[in-house]
Design an enzyme around this catalytic site. Structure first.
Site, PDB file in Angstrom:
ATOM      1  N   HIS A 284       0.960  -1.245   0.099  1.00 20.77           N
ATOM      2  CA  HIS A 284      -0.064  -0.015   0.050  1.00 20.77           C
ATOM      3  C   HIS A 284       0.971   1.285   0.089  1.00 20.77           C
ATOM      4  O   HIS A 284       0.224   2.164  -0.475  1.00 20.77           O
ATOM      5  CB  HIS A 284      -0.834  -0.031   1.138  1.00 20.77           C
ATOM      6  CG  HIS A 284      -0.424   0.394   2.321  1.00 20.77           C
ATOM      7  ND1 HIS A 284      -0.238  -0.714   3.728  1.00 20.77           N
ATOM      8  CD2 HIS A 284      -0.100   1.729   3.022  1.00 20.77           C
ATOM      9  CE1 HIS A 284       0.482  -0.091   4.367  1.00 20.77           C
ATOM     10  NE2 HIS A 284       0.208   1.291   4.294  1.00 20.77           N
TER      11      HIS A 284
ATOM     12  N   ASP B  96       0.578  -7.648   1.559  1.00 19.20           N
ATOM     13  CA  ASP B  96       0.577  -6.061   1.845  1.00 19.20           C
ATOM     14  C   ASP B  96       2.269  -5.956   1.688  1.00 19.20           C
ATOM     15  O   ASP B  96       2.778  -5.173   2.576  1.00 19.20           O
ATOM     16  CB  ASP B  96       0.116  -5.611   2.985  1.00 19.20           C
ATOM     17  CG  ASP B  96       0.135  -3.800   2.812  1.00 19.20           C
ATOM     18  OD1 ASP B  96       0.452  -3.407   1.960  1.00 19.20           O
ATOM     19  OD2 ASP B  96      -0.314  -3.132   3.904  1.00 19.20           O
TER      20      ASP B  96
ATOM     21  N   SER C  65       4.519   2.957   8.045  1.00 24.28           N
ATOM     22  CA  SER C  65       4.171   1.635   6.954  1.00 24.28           C
ATOM     23  C   SER C  65       5.560   1.260   6.227  1.00 24.28           C
ATOM     24  O   SER C  65       6.088   2.175   5.564  1.00 24.28           O
ATOM     25  CB  SER C  65       3.085   1.937   5.904  1.00 24.28           C
ATOM     26  OG  SER C  65       1.811   1.559   6.524  1.00 24.28           O
TER      27      SER C  65
END
Length: 361
Positions: A102, A133, A213
């Protein structure tokens, strides 16, 4: 409470994503112990005072933190993908960098800034694997002194271990937060654009903010034990952050996926169990989810071999009730390809339970 992806948008730094999770936020009070019982005919037995940490102990711990930061932070980079910022970890000396799917989104080229340089380097996408992911990008030119991170054995991670989260929260590169491992083995559904359901995630109290992230969750041995991916939010507080609840993809999963991408450019062995169906959530007349209807059955797949057909409604897998497509994905994430289990389904109003050997996604 729901997890929120931690990518930063440079145009709106406070924006958070709110996929689904799992349990309400609960506050727990403390407990008090009992006083020691007095000896017969005498006064209570004196209790030794608990010694306060000595300055040397605090200094030693501070030195450990500083050593870990010196060892690992040069391997953590900031990634700019279009108008979004995230983090990444240098995977090898060839300039491969592992991050979240993402974070890369639909971009093919990226600007990468290392901890030791303010000059952005160009990188290109090797491959993205949204089901876990994860993604790998590769620097076009490997700078001198680029340092690959050391990935630890996430199977050895224990609750209570001290960890540091490193990344670029809110675009603040080379930031570090501290906490402990709060839990292991969490299965979390992200929702959002990837819709990934990830098993065995590491829960941590280290602050995970937008932009973390793809960064590094690190133990005091300077090993990366996970890739921070989600921070929890509390819907009852206007989707504001639930402090101290973040999640990281375990290092074992990261290595399994990244090794394949680096070697072949794609993922050929996911290690994820599958029923080999296409399904959707079914609701009753009160709009409450009650199961997953089978829209399509893959020929020769696990469900087909177990006798499932289009139109069947799956209500249970093994010991787990299935009410939504997300709950089915979470149940499968905890299983392994080739594992034998049971599946309960409804056909023409009749409920049937049968054995199934799970396939691989």
């Amino acid at each position: 409470m729901a997890p929120s992806r931690t990518r930063t948008r440079t145009r709106a730094l406070s924006r958070r994503y709110a996929p689904t999770l799992v349990c309400p936020l609960v506050l727990l009070g403390g407990c008090t112990g009992s006083d020691p019982s007095p000896q017969a005919g005498g006064s209570p037995t004196p209790q030794a005072a608990t010694p306060s940490p000595s300055p040397a102990t605090a200094t030693d711990l501070q030195s450990e933190y500083q050593k870990v930061i010196r060892n690992v932070l040069p391997s953590v980079v900031q990634i700019q993908a279009g108008n979004s910022l995230g983090s990444g970890v240098v995977y090898d000396g060839r300039g491969d960098i592992v991050t979240n799917a993402h974070v890369v989104g639909n971009s093919q080229t990226f600007k990468v800034t290392t901890a030791n340089s303010r000059t952005a380097l160009t990188a290109r996408l090797v491959s993205s694997y949204p089901d876990q992911d994860l993604a790998v990008i590769r620097l076009e030119k490997v700078p001198k002194g680029l340092k690959a991170a050391v990935f630890g054995d996430s199977a050895k991670v224990e609750v209570g271990q001290i960890v540091l989260a490193m990344g670029s929260p809110l675009g603040l590169s080379s930031s570090v937060t501290q906490g402990i491992v709060s839990a292991t083995g969490r299965t979390v559904s992200e929702g959002g654009t990837t819709g990934a359901t990830i098993a065995n995630m590491v829960q941590t109290s280290a602050a995970i903010n937008p932009g973390n992230s793809g960064g590094a969750l690190v133990n005091l041995d300077s090993e990366v034990i996970g890739i921070p991916t989600l921070a929890a939010i509390d819907p009852e507080l206007g989707n504001s952050a639930a402090p101290g609840i973040g999640f990281a993809i375990p290092a074992s999963t990261v290595k399994t996926i990244a090794d394949q991408i680096v070697r072949t450019g794609r993922v050929t062995v996911s290690g994820r169990a599958a029923l080999d169906i296409t399904g959707r959530t079914v609701v009753n007349s009160s709009y409450q989810p009650v199961g997953v209807t089978v829209v399509e059955v893959k020929s020769g797949g696990a469900a087909a071999r177990a006798g499932l057909r289009t139109g069947d409604i799956i209500t249970r897998l093994g010991d787990t009730d299935v009410t939504t497509i997300t709950s089915l994905a979470e149940a499968l994430a905890r299983d392994k390809p080739g594992q034998r289990t049971t599946v309960t389904y409804t056909r023409n109003g009749n409920s049937t339970t049968t054995e199934v050997t799970l396939g691989e996604q």
